[in-house]
Design a protein around this motif. Sequence first.
Motif, PDB file in Angstrom:
ATOM      1  N   CYS A   1       0.831  -1.190   0.000  1.00  0.00           N
ATOM      2  CA  CYS A   1       0.000   0.000   0.000  1.00  0.00           C
ATOM      3  C   CYS A   1       0.871   1.247   0.000  1.00  0.00           C
ATOM      4  CB  CYS A   1      -0.911   0.019   1.229  1.00  0.00           C
ATOM      5  SG  CYS A   1      -1.831   1.561   1.454  1.00  0.00           S
ATOM      6  N   ASN A   2       0.520   2.189  -0.860  1.00  0.00           N
ATOM      7  CA  ASN A   2       1.178   3.498  -0.860  1.00  0.00           C
ATOM      8  C   ASN A   2       0.126   4.556  -0.565  1.00  0.00           C
ATOM      9  OD1 ASN A   2       3.292   5.320  -1.070  1.00  0.00           O
ATOM     10  ND2 ASN A   2       2.936   5.668  -3.243  1.00  0.00           N
ATOM     11  N   PRO A   3       0.186   5.213   0.577  1.00  0.00           N
ATOM     12  CA  PRO A   3      -0.862   6.156   0.962  1.00  0.00           C
ATOM     13  C   PRO A   3      -0.743   7.483   0.212  1.00  0.00           C
ATOM     14  CG  PRO A   3       0.888   6.207   2.578  1.00  0.00           C
ATOM     15  CD  PRO A   3       1.256   5.137   1.574  1.00  0.00           C
ATOM     16  N   ILE A   4      -1.702   8.350   0.458  1.00  0.00           N
ATOM     17  CA  ILE A   4      -1.655   9.691  -0.114  1.00  0.00           C
ATOM     18  C   ILE A   4      -0.465  10.437   0.496  1.00  0.00           C
ATOM     19  CG2 ILE A   4      -2.861  11.912  -0.179  1.00  0.00           C
ATOM     20  CD1 ILE A   4      -5.489  10.313  -0.343  1.00  0.00           C
ATOM     21  N   SER A   5       0.232  11.156  -0.346  1.00  0.00           N
ATOM     22  CA  SER A   5       1.423  11.869   0.097  1.00  0.00           C
ATOM     23  C   SER A   5       1.106  12.815   1.252  1.00  0.00           C
ATOM     24  CB  SER A   5       2.008  12.660  -1.075  1.00  0.00           C
ATOM     25  OG  SER A   5       3.128  13.412  -0.660  1.00  0.00           O
ATOM     26  N   GLY A   6       1.898  12.714   2.318  1.00  0.00           N
ATOM     27  CA  GLY A   6       1.713  13.600   3.457  1.00  0.00           C
ATOM     28  C   GLY A   6       0.796  13.060   4.536  1.00  0.00           C
ATOM     29  N   HIS A   7       0.143  11.956   4.260  1.00  0.00           N
ATOM     30  CA  HIS A   7      -0.736  11.365   5.265  1.00  0.00           C
ATOM     31  C   HIS A   7       0.090  10.569   6.281  1.00  0.00           C
ATOM     32  CE1 HIS A   7      -4.934  11.509   3.198  1.00  0.00           C
ATOM     33  NE2 HIS A   7      -4.333  12.692   3.232  1.00  0.00           N
ATOM     34  N   ALA A   8      -0.069  10.942   7.550  1.00  0.00           N
ATOM     35  CA  ALA A   8       0.728  10.319   8.596  1.00  0.00           C
ATOM     36  C   ALA A   8       0.165   8.976   9.041  1.00  0.00           C
ATOM     37  CB  ALA A   8       0.822  11.260   9.803  1.00  0.00           C
ATOM     38  N   THR A   9      -1.144   8.806   8.882  1.00  0.00           N
ATOM     39  CA  THR A   9      -1.804   7.623   9.428  1.00  0.00           C
ATOM     40  C   THR A   9      -2.203   6.667   8.311  1.00  0.00           C
ATOM     41  OG1 THR A   9      -2.663   9.021  11.198  1.00  0.00           O
ATOM     42  CG2 THR A   9      -3.623   6.840  10.984  1.00  0.00           C
ATOM     43  N   LEU A  10      -1.926   5.402   8.536  1.00  0.00           N
ATOM     44  CA  LEU A  10      -2.236   4.369   7.548  1.00  0.00           C
ATOM     45  C   LEU A  10      -2.968   3.230   8.231  1.00  0.00           C
ATOM     46  CD1 LEU A  10       0.028   3.070   4.713  1.00  0.00           C
ATOM     47  CD2 LEU A  10      -1.093   1.436   6.224  1.00  0.00           C
ATOM     48  N   TYR A  11      -3.990   2.719   7.581  1.00  0.00           N
ATOM     49  CA  TYR A  11      -4.838   1.656   8.129  1.00  0.00           C
ATOM     50  C   TYR A  11      -4.878   0.474   7.158  1.00  0.00           C
ATOM     51  CZ  TYR A  11      -6.879   5.887  10.297  1.00  0.00           C
ATOM     52  OH  TYR A  11      -7.080   7.087  10.930  1.00  0.00           O
ATOM     53  N   TRP A  12      -4.934  -0.711   7.727  1.00  0.00           N
ATOM     54  CA  TRP A  12      -5.250  -1.924   6.965  1.00  0.00           C
ATOM     55  C   TRP A  12      -6.557  -2.492   7.519  1.00  0.00           C
ATOM     56  CZ3 TRP A  12      -3.169  -3.660   2.597  1.00  0.00           C
ATOM     57  CH2 TRP A  12      -1.858  -3.309   2.262  1.00  0.00           C
ATOM     58  N   TYR A  13      -7.497  -2.740   6.599  1.00  0.00           N
ATOM     59  CA  TYR A  13      -8.783  -3.335   6.949  1.00  0.00           C
ATOM     60  C   TYR A  13      -8.939  -4.671   6.220  1.00  0.00           C
ATOM     61  CZ  TYR A  13     -10.540   1.189   8.743  1.00  0.00           C
ATOM     62  OH  TYR A  13     -10.737   2.342   9.451  1.00  0.00           O
ATOM     63  N   GLN A  14      -9.686  -5.565   6.846  1.00  0.00           N
ATOM     64  CA  GLN A  14     -10.098  -6.816   6.212  1.00  0.00           C
ATOM     65  C   GLN A  14     -11.607  -6.755   5.986  1.00  0.00           C
ATOM     66  OE1 GLN A  14     -10.661 -10.412   8.612  1.00  0.00           O
ATOM     67  NE2 GLN A  14      -9.254 -11.486   7.250  1.00  0.00           N
ATOM     68  N   GLN A  15     -12.031  -6.996   4.756  1.00  0.00           N
ATOM     69  CA  GLN A  15     -13.466  -6.991   4.450  1.00  0.00           C
ATOM     70  C   GLN A  15     -13.855  -8.354   3.898  1.00  0.00           C
ATOM     71  OE1 GLN A  15     -14.813  -4.113   1.522  1.00  0.00           O
ATOM     72  NE2 GLN A  15     -16.916  -4.234   2.231  1.00  0.00           N
ATOM     73  N   ILE A  16     -14.482  -9.151   4.749  1.00  0.00           N
ATOM     74  CA  ILE A  16     -14.979 -10.456   4.342  1.00  0.00           C
ATOM     75  C   ILE A  16     -16.300 -10.259   3.604  1.00  0.00           C
ATOM     76  CG2 ILE A  16     -15.883 -12.641   5.230  1.00  0.00           C
ATOM     77  CD1 ILE A  16     -13.778 -12.433   7.458  1.00  0.00           C
TER      78      ILE A  16
ATOM     79  N   GLY B   1      -8.327  -1.807  -2.889  1.00  0.00           N
ATOM     80  CA  GLY B   1      -8.324  -3.107  -2.226  1.00  0.00           C
ATOM     81  C   GLY B   1      -7.604  -4.190  -3.014  1.00  0.00           C
ATOM     82  N   THR B   2      -7.230  -5.235  -2.284  1.00  0.00           N
ATOM     83  CA  THR B   2      -6.675  -6.456  -2.879  1.00  0.00           C
ATOM     84  C   THR B   2      -7.608  -7.598  -2.528  1.00  0.00           C
ATOM     85  OG1 THR B   2      -4.368  -5.731  -2.713  1.00  0.00           O
ATOM     86  CG2 THR B   2      -4.773  -8.101  -2.893  1.00  0.00           C
ATOM     87  N   ARG B   3      -8.133  -8.249  -3.548  1.00  0.00           N
ATOM     88  CA  ARG B   3      -9.031  -9.387  -3.305  1.00  0.00           C
ATOM     89  C   ARG B   3      -8.204 -10.658  -3.226  1.00  0.00           C
ATOM     90  NH1 ARG B   3     -14.314 -10.241  -3.562  1.00  0.00           N
ATOM     91  NH2 ARG B   3     -14.680  -8.201  -4.503  1.00  0.00           N
ATOM     92  N   LEU B   4      -8.206 -11.286  -2.049  1.00  0.00           N
ATOM     93  CA  LEU B   4      -7.448 -12.519  -1.817  1.00  0.00           C
ATOM     94  C   LEU B   4      -8.392 -13.704  -1.793  1.00  0.00           C
ATOM     95  CD1 LEU B   4      -4.851 -14.085  -1.013  1.00  0.00           C
ATOM     96  CD2 LEU B   4      -5.505 -13.645   1.369  1.00  0.00           C
ATOM     97  N   THR B   5      -8.077 -14.719  -2.580  1.00  0.00           N
ATOM     98  CA  THR B   5      -8.805 -15.981  -2.543  1.00  0.00           C
ATOM     99  C   THR B   5      -7.838 -17.067  -2.114  1.00  0.00           C
ATOM    100  OG1 THR B   5     -10.272 -15.273  -4.325  1.00  0.00           O
ATOM    101  CG2 THR B   5     -10.175 -17.634  -3.851  1.00  0.00           C
ATOM    102  N   VAL B   6      -8.192 -17.770  -1.032  1.00  0.00           N
ATOM    103  CA  VAL B   6      -7.369 -18.868  -0.539  1.00  0.00           C
ATOM    104  C   VAL B   6      -8.101 -20.166  -0.839  1.00  0.00           C
ATOM    105  CG1 VAL B   6      -6.195 -19.876   1.455  1.00  0.00           C
ATOM    106  CG2 VAL B   6      -6.468 -17.394   1.279  1.00  0.00           C
ATOM    107  N   THR B   7      -7.467 -21.055  -1.579  1.00  0.00           N
ATOM    108  CA  THR B   7      -8.112 -22.311  -1.984  1.00  0.00           C
ATOM    109  C   THR B   7      -7.502 -23.509  -1.262  1.00  0.00           C
ATOM    110  OG1 THR B   7      -6.591 -22.665  -3.828  1.00  0.00           O
ATOM    111  CG2 THR B   7      -8.550 -21.356  -4.274  1.00  0.00           C
TER     112      THR B   7
ATOM    113  N   VAL C   1     -11.296  -9.113   0.974  1.00  0.00           N
ATOM    114  CA  VAL C   1     -10.663  -7.952   0.346  1.00  0.00           C
ATOM    115  C   VAL C   1      -9.895  -7.222   1.432  1.00  0.00           C
ATOM    116  CG1 VAL C   1     -11.034  -5.758  -0.832  1.00  0.00           C
ATOM    117  CG2 VAL C   1     -12.450  -7.739  -1.415  1.00  0.00           C
ATOM    118  N   TYR C   2      -8.655  -6.904   1.147  1.00  0.00           N
ATOM    119  CA  TYR C   2      -7.815  -6.173   2.096  1.00  0.00           C
ATOM    120  C   TYR C   2      -7.701  -4.737   1.616  1.00  0.00           C
ATOM    121  CZ  TYR C   2      -7.097 -10.588   4.281  1.00  0.00           C
ATOM    122  OH  TYR C   2      -7.334 -11.780   4.940  1.00  0.00           O
ATOM    123  N   LEU C   3      -8.235  -3.851   2.429  1.00  0.00           N
ATOM    124  CA  LEU C   3      -8.294  -2.433   2.091  1.00  0.00           C
ATOM    125  C   LEU C   3      -7.244  -1.672   2.867  1.00  0.00           C
ATOM    126  CD1 LEU C   3     -12.158  -2.014   2.329  1.00  0.00           C
ATOM    127  CD2 LEU C   3     -10.839  -1.886   0.220  1.00  0.00           C
ATOM    128  N   CYS C   4      -6.593  -0.772   2.175  1.00  0.00           N
ATOM    129  CA  CYS C   4      -5.673   0.145   2.816  1.00  0.00           C
ATOM    130  C   CYS C   4      -6.308   1.535   2.780  1.00  0.00           C
ATOM    131  CB  CYS C   4      -4.339   0.160   2.086  1.00  0.00           C
ATOM    132  SG  CYS C   4      -3.117   1.293   2.782  1.00  0.00           S
TER     133      CYS C   4
END
Lengths: 115, 113
Positions: free
Chosen positions: A23-38, A109-115, A89-92
Motif C-alpha cells: 500500500c502506498n498512501p496519499i502523500s503527506g498522510h501520517a496515518t495508515l490503516y489496513w482493513y479486512q473486508q470479508i 483493495g486487494t481481493r485474496l482468494t485462498v483455496t 478484500v484487504y483495504l488500505c
Amino acid sequence: EAGVAQSPRYKIIEKRQSVAFWCNPISGHATLYWYQQILGQGPKLLIQFQNNGVVDDSQLPKDRFSAERLKGVDSTLKIQPAKLEDSAVYLCASSLHAGTSYEQYFGPGTRLTVT
Amino acid sequence: AQSVTQPDIHITVSEGASLELRCNYSYGATPYLFWYVQSPGQGLQLLLKYFSGDTLVQGIKGFEAEFKRSQSSFNLRKPSVHWSDAAEYFCAVGALDNNDMRFGAGTRLTVKP
C-alpha cells in the motif's frame, strides 16, 4: 492528487502459502490503516500506523499476520501461512492524522482468494 | 466499544424514487457518524459525516443524513435515486476517545430502470 495505491488487485493462493500486499498512501498522510473486508461484512480494522509506529493492532491475528511501515510511507501486510478464512478484500486507507475525526481515504483493495 | 447495525441487507428501488437506508449505532457518548459508498471493485468513498451541530447533514451526490440521538439512528436519504447510485453503502461510527471506527455490514442498493 493521487489516491491510495494498492497492489496486487487480485491474488489467488493455496492454504498454507504466504502472501504480501502493498500500500502506498496519499502523500503527506501520517496515518495508515489496513482493513479486512470479508464478503457480506463491513471492513474490520486490522492495524493502524501513525508514521512508522503502530497505534492499534488489537484485531490483527499476530500468529499469521504481520505488517510494517518502515519509513513511515508505504506499508506491507503479510499473511503466513494463509487459511481458507483469510479469503477477503484487504483495504488500505490513509488519513492526515490519527483519530476518527480525520477523513480516511481508501484504496481499491486487494481481493485474496485462498483455496 | 461502539457498534453499528444496518438492518437492511439489500434494498431495491426504482430510478427516480426516494431512498432511505437505515443505520443504528450503539455508543455511550456523542458519536462520530459516517456514511460510505462502495462501488464494485472500488474502495470506499465518504458520502457525509456528522460530528456535532446541525443534525441534518448534507453530503456529496445529493445524499443527506439525519442524526437522531433519541433513536440512536443516522439514516441516509436521497430524494431521487439515479441508476449510478447502485452500490454498497456502509454506515460507520467513531468516537472522540479512541481511534476505532466500526462499520456496519452494509446495505446493497439495486436500482431498477
